[in-house]
Design a protein around this motif. Sequence first.
Motif, PDB file in Angstrom:
ATOM      1  N   GLN A  69      31.095  41.250  32.227  1.00  0.00           N
ATOM      2  CA  GLN A  69      31.991  40.136  31.885  1.00  0.00           C
ATOM      3  C   GLN A  69      33.325  40.680  31.370  1.00  0.00           C
ATOM      4  N   ARG A  70      33.232  41.730  30.533  1.00  0.00           N
ATOM      5  CA  ARG A  70      34.464  42.329  30.005  1.00  0.00           C
ATOM      6  C   ARG A  70      35.251  43.005  31.123  1.00  0.00           C
ATOM      7  N   ALA A  71      34.523  43.604  32.063  1.00  0.00           N
ATOM      8  CA  ALA A  71      35.195  44.231  33.201  1.00  0.00           C
ATOM      9  C   ALA A  71      35.975  43.181  33.991  1.00  0.00           C
TER      10      ALA A  71
ATOM     11  N   ALA B 211      39.006  42.291  32.098  1.00  0.00           N
ATOM     12  CA  ALA B 211      39.991  43.377  32.202  1.00  0.00           C
ATOM     13  C   ALA B 211      40.665  43.340  33.570  1.00  0.00           C
ATOM     14  N   ALA B 212      39.862  43.021  34.611  1.00  0.00           N
ATOM     15  CA  ALA B 212      40.440  42.964  35.960  1.00  0.00           C
ATOM     16  C   ALA B 212      41.467  41.845  36.034  1.00  0.00           C
ATOM     17  N   LYS B 213      41.178  40.755  35.337  1.00  0.00           N
ATOM     18  CA  LYS B 213      42.127  39.633  35.348  1.00  0.00           C
ATOM     19  C   LYS B 213      43.433  40.040  34.676  1.00  0.00           C
ATOM     20  N   LYS B 214      43.300  40.826  33.588  1.00  0.00           N
ATOM     21  CA  LYS B 214      44.500  41.226  32.856  1.00  0.00           C
ATOM     22  C   LYS B 214      45.184  42.416  33.501  1.00  0.00           C
ATOM     23  N   GLY B 215      44.517  43.032  34.449  1.00  0.00           N
ATOM     24  CA  GLY B 215      45.110  44.199  35.102  1.00  0.00           C
ATOM     25  C   GLY B 215      44.956  45.466  34.291  1.00  0.00           C
ATOM     26  N   ASN B 216      43.984  45.494  33.416  1.00  0.00           N
ATOM     27  CA  ASN B 216      43.770  46.658  32.552  1.00  0.00           C
ATOM     28  C   ASN B 216      42.811  47.639  33.241  1.00  0.00           C
ATOM     29  N   ASP B 217      43.359  48.590  33.971  1.00  0.00           N
ATOM     30  CA  ASP B 217      42.550  49.494  34.795  1.00  0.00           C
ATOM     31  C   ASP B 217      41.558  50.314  33.979  1.00  0.00           C
ATOM     32  N   GLN B 218      42.021  50.807  32.823  1.00  0.00           N
ATOM     33  CA  GLN B 218      41.180  51.678  31.994  1.00  0.00           C
ATOM     34  C   GLN B 218      39.908  50.966  31.549  1.00  0.00           C
ATOM     35  N   VAL B 219      40.106  49.796  30.921  1.00  0.00           N
ATOM     36  CA  VAL B 219      38.966  49.039  30.405  1.00  0.00           C
ATOM     37  C   VAL B 219      38.057  48.619  31.556  1.00  0.00           C
ATOM     38  N   LEU B 220      38.677  48.224  32.663  1.00  0.00           N
ATOM     39  CA  LEU B 220      37.897  47.802  33.819  1.00  0.00           C
ATOM     40  C   LEU B 220      36.930  48.901  34.245  1.00  0.00           C
TER      41      LEU B 220
ATOM     42  N   ALA C  38      41.877  52.203  43.351  1.00  0.00           N
ATOM     43  CA  ALA C  38      42.265  50.822  43.631  1.00  0.00           C
ATOM     44  C   ALA C  38      42.689  50.152  42.333  1.00  0.00           C
ATOM     45  N   SER C  39      43.698  49.318  42.396  1.00  0.00           N
ATOM     46  CA  SER C  39      44.176  48.670  41.176  1.00  0.00           C
ATOM     47  C   SER C  39      43.251  47.512  40.809  1.00  0.00           C
ATOM     48  N   ALA C  40      43.411  47.043  39.586  1.00  0.00           N
ATOM     49  CA  ALA C  40      42.541  45.980  39.078  1.00  0.00           C
ATOM     50  C   ALA C  40      42.650  44.731  39.939  1.00  0.00           C
ATOM     51  N   VAL C  41      43.850  44.460  40.424  1.00  0.00           N
ATOM     52  CA  VAL C  41      44.043  43.245  41.213  1.00  0.00           C
ATOM     53  C   VAL C  41      43.214  43.299  42.497  1.00  0.00           C
ATOM     54  N   GLU C  42      43.179  44.482  43.095  1.00  0.00           N
ATOM     55  CA  GLU C  42      42.472  44.610  44.372  1.00  0.00           C
ATOM     56  C   GLU C  42      40.973  44.365  44.233  1.00  0.00           C
ATOM     57  N   VAL C  43      40.389  44.843  43.129  1.00  0.00           N
ATOM     58  CA  VAL C  43      38.933  44.728  42.993  1.00  0.00           C
ATOM     59  C   VAL C  43      38.524  43.515  42.168  1.00  0.00           C
TER      60      VAL C  43
END
Lengths: 228, 599
Positions: free
Chosen positions: A111-113, A116-125, A195-200
């Motif tokens: 859920q946190r991933a 994070a993906a929504k926020k674009g936070n690659d590290q946390v994702l 891959a960036s957060a937006v892509e996944v």
Amino acid sequence: MTISLVFLAVLMLVFGGWLFSHSINVRPWEAQSEATPAEGITNRASHLPLYFTAARVGLVVFLAVVTAVFALTISAYLMRMEMGPDWRPLPTPGLLWLNTASLVLGSVALQRAWAAAKKGNDQVLRRCLMLGGGLTIAFILGQGVVWWQLHDAGYYLAGNPANAFFFLMTALHALHLLGGLVAWGRTLRKVQRGASAVEVRASVELCALYWHFLLLVWAILFALVLST
Amino acid sequence: MAEHGQESASYAAAGDLEEMELVHPRTFIGKYIWSQDAKVIAIQYGLTAMAIGLVALVLSILMRLQLGFPGVFSLIDPSSYLQYVSMHGMIMVVYLLTALFLGGFGNYLIPLMCGTRDMAFPYLNMLSFWFYLVSVLILVAGFFVPGGATGAGWTLYPPQAISPGTPGADGGVLLMFVSLIVFIAGFTMGGLNYIVTVLQARAQGMTLMRLPLTIWGIFMATVMALLAFPALLVAVLMMMCDMLLGTSFFMPEMLTLGEQSAHEGGSPLLFQHLFWFFGHPEVYIVALPAFGIVSDILATHARKNIFGYRMMVWAIIIIGVLSFVVWAHHMFVSGMNPYFGFLFATTTLIIAVPTAIKVYNWVLTLWKGNIHLTVPMLFAIGFIFTFVNGGLSGLFLGNVTVDVPLADTYFVVGHFHMVMAVAPVLVVFGAIYHWYPKITGRMLDDTLGKIHFWVTFLGAYAIFYPMHFLGFAGVPRRYYAYGETGYIADSVQALNAFISVAAIIVALTQLIFFFNLVWSYYRGRESGPNPWQATTLEWQTAHTPPRHGNFGERLPVVYRWAYDYGVPGAKQDYLPQNMPPEEVEAASDDAEADGEVRP
């Protein structure tokens, strides 16, 4: 079969209600009035809201199928319990609680991933994605240990229908998780390759929803085993 | 402002669909073998289903040879007879009809009729076919393992299905289980596609209530199949555990061949509940697409709008829902609480109401229609007759008191063959004659088609009507031979011989159909894009057969429902779904002008 029928009834009610709202007062045979020729084209009211993408609807339909599998298994469980005099409940190893905790945490991590993906936070994702999968693998291994413990304590698969159902249900559940892990693995590989957060984002979201669903299924199965 | 944003966003979504990325294969293998194009997958499904259907047809002829002329053909022994019965049933119900209606017609028609370029998940769709093919191969492999295919009946009832002494109890039945599991996995992939495509990928303006009834039938059948097949999956998994791991889900304590079995306490009844929870909806999974297709064929060839469209849609849905609460009428003789039996008899009879609504609506569609007795139309009308006849004997069997003496007799065989074998198969033929021109660009030969129809239609009655009499005479089904019985009259044998001869004639006639399929592909008359002057979108494609991506540059926009036939004032007597209102007006103005010129 009551459980299966209740599930089906709820499903059909939702489906029928949705359909009813889209078919009542619709007169497809009437020609479009000349004043509003465009209405028939622009009126996308009967299409699903934008929130429902093809992938999300696909997942929901698939979850309905999986629910049918588990509802029927639970129905069979309850019916078989009544039918034979040979039903002897088996003990619930304490490890199951630990496993449950790790599956809950896995679900939370995914859920946190997703967040994070929504926020674009690659590290946390990346961290949460790996954590979620890891905890799930721990859960499956833990279930294996539970099997081994039960087997060791003389609760063989073939010994008693209660045992057989326990092994069958946990196996079915673990298989569904393994299927989820395949999707998770593909997403993780994409992330690892940069891959960036937006892509996944879409894949992570589907994984998270699937995990929550399987957590719910596990909660129901576990409650069933505990209460009978 | 917010609303405006929403609106433009929904167009963006529609735009997404329009630019849906298609896989463009370049090689022959990519185009025709590992294809992700729903049309190619549909044909792959169709050909595979017909091939395995031919196997089942041969099996039925072998059965008839034994029944009509007992002892003449020495290659048929009791256990191989049971294997023919079992495999014939399973193949016809699951691997032919379900696969052909949903995998074949579903794949071909859903994207075309909904006005989209392909299924929502093309890769999954491809995988679905390959799973299906593997399941068919595993099924056929059953004939070649030691002990042969399973002879447990298509219902696979335990305990006999996996007990020693039943043909195929060593390996054949296991292959059947595995094959079914693979089939269900493959079907789930396909089914997800059909549902999501209908819900998500319809053309602009194609509201739910403008969908052709074919799509409604296939859609609802898919919903049902996705919910019913899990019951078979669970039952099969549990029986595999019983067989391989020694559990006792279904297997009771018993003596087999003089030895105490290792099982105890299992319940065969539990299996029956699970099996029929799948098995009864399965009847309607086969019937609903047939209902839908028949509605469209009747409207097109009678040049009349379908009578009671909304009622037809709702009847499909109500039948779908009700079919999940009638399963135990297959178990009246398995022993159950009388109140339980009463409940299921009631629900069974209630299902006749929406079904009758559909039949009335079909007949009322024909009423005062401009009926063209084309080959598809003949098959569609033949379906109505056959379905009504089979349905009426279903009312008998739905009553517990009537069912008990008739259970396990040829009356049941006659009933279900009429209602769920002959009737849907007639629709399969009608649909093939109807859509073949779109699939190949050529017409099937008319004369051969008419010979095929009349022999098949009348032949089916010659085969299955007498079976009702056999049932009244108490002749039990599934028996290899009747031996010395006091109550079976000698004339039964004469009737059986007659049925067998009729069955062989009908089976041979199907060769004409297959010849027609092949011959017309090369030599048939060119059909043009819309030989039946139909309104639905698949007939309005830029190319015939439709190319990869179905429609030309732009996706169609839908302005009306699918049943504007016999429109007064229109230049042609029908309005295609995608004809813009301006063109309709222009055309009708022309027609009016013509009328004025004429004296």
